[in-house]
Enzyme design. Structure first.
Site, PDB file in Angstrom:
ATOM      1  N   LYS A  39     -25.070 -82.030   7.108  1.00 50.82           N
ATOM      2  CA  LYS A  39     -25.651 -80.751   7.525  1.00 50.82           C
ATOM      3  C   LYS A  39     -26.942 -80.462   6.763  1.00 50.82           C
ATOM      4  O   LYS A  39     -27.933 -80.020   7.346  1.00 50.82           O
ATOM      5  CB  LYS A  39     -24.645 -79.619   7.316  1.00 50.82           C
ATOM      6  CG  LYS A  39     -23.477 -79.666   8.274  1.00 50.82           C
ATOM      7  CD  LYS A  39     -22.468 -78.569   7.957  1.00 50.82           C
ATOM      8  CE  LYS A  39     -21.248 -78.679   8.851  1.00 50.82           C
ATOM      9  NZ  LYS A  39     -20.210 -77.702   8.482  1.00 50.82           N
ATOM     10  N   ASN A  55     -19.429 -82.916  10.693  1.00 53.86           N
ATOM     11  CA  ASN A  55     -18.977 -81.783   9.882  1.00 53.86           C
ATOM     12  C   ASN A  55     -19.126 -82.002   8.376  1.00 53.86           C
ATOM     13  O   ASN A  55     -18.731 -81.166   7.587  1.00 53.86           O
ATOM     14  CB  ASN A  55     -17.530 -81.404  10.221  1.00 53.86           C
ATOM     15  CG  ASN A  55     -16.555 -82.521   9.936  1.00 53.86           C
ATOM     16  OD1 ASN A  55     -16.954 -83.656   9.648  1.00 53.86           O
ATOM     17  ND2 ASN A  55     -15.272 -82.233  10.033  1.00 53.86           N
ATOM     18  N   CYS A  56     -19.737 -83.099   7.959  1.00 56.56           N
ATOM     19  CA  CYS A  56     -19.978 -83.391   6.537  1.00 56.56           C
ATOM     20  C   CYS A  56     -21.079 -82.466   6.005  1.00 56.56           C
ATOM     21  O   CYS A  56     -22.131 -82.321   6.621  1.00 56.56           O
ATOM     22  CB  CYS A  56     -20.380 -84.863   6.392  1.00 56.56           C
ATOM     23  SG  CYS A  56     -21.030 -85.292   4.768  1.00 56.56           S
ATOM     24  N   ASP A  57     -20.835 -81.841   4.866  1.00 55.05           N
ATOM     25  CA  ASP A  57     -21.816 -80.912   4.286  1.00 55.05           C
ATOM     26  C   ASP A  57     -23.141 -81.597   3.969  1.00 55.05           C
ATOM     27  O   ASP A  57     -24.210 -81.011   4.163  1.00 55.05           O
ATOM     28  CB  ASP A  57     -21.256 -80.266   3.012  1.00 55.05           C
ATOM     29  CG  ASP A  57     -20.175 -79.241   3.310  1.00 55.05           C
ATOM     30  OD1 ASP A  57     -20.096 -78.763   4.465  1.00 55.05           O
ATOM     31  OD2 ASP A  57     -19.394 -78.918   2.393  1.00 55.05           O
TER      32      ASP A  57
END
Length: 114
Positions: free
Chosen positions: A14, A9-11
């Site tokens: 992504k 879920n780390c930007d």
């Protein structure tokens, strides 16, 4: 073989995954939280990158440490913290052709995969 290490879920993860996919580069994603993390891998990454570069001092997990812990961090304590709290590892770590890279910048990835 190309492997991307991080937290799903780390930007930044992504963005790196989207870049690799857009460039049609095959890769495996290793999620520290889901797939785990062991001392052997952490030691190999540290030898390639250095613990100071790997330790994420900007993250919430590091900021929640006591002032004494933050001031007295050394290789041994940093490695123990990263092993226990994978969120303390800067992300992503990319391994491509046995070379290690940390962080995501499109220009850097373009060079790696040129």
């Amino acid at each position: 073989m190309t492997t991307l290490f991080g937290i799903k879920n780390c930007d930044t993860i992504k963005k790196a995954r989207a870049w690799l996919t857009a460039q049609q580069i095959e890769f495996t994603f290793h999620d520290y939280r889901k797939d785990g993390l062991d001392a052997e891998w952490l030691n190999k990454a540290e030898q390639a990158l250095g613990w100071e570069q790997m330790l994420n001092k900007r993250g919430t997990t590091f900021r929640q440490l006591s002032e004494e812990q933050k001031q007295n961090v050394d290789k041994e304590s940093a490695m123990a913290l990263m092993l226990e709290y994978s969120a303390m590892i800067k992300r992503p770590i990319l391994i491509h052709n046995d070379s290690y890279y940390i962080g995501f910048k499109p220009d850097q990835y373009s060079e790696v995969f040129a």
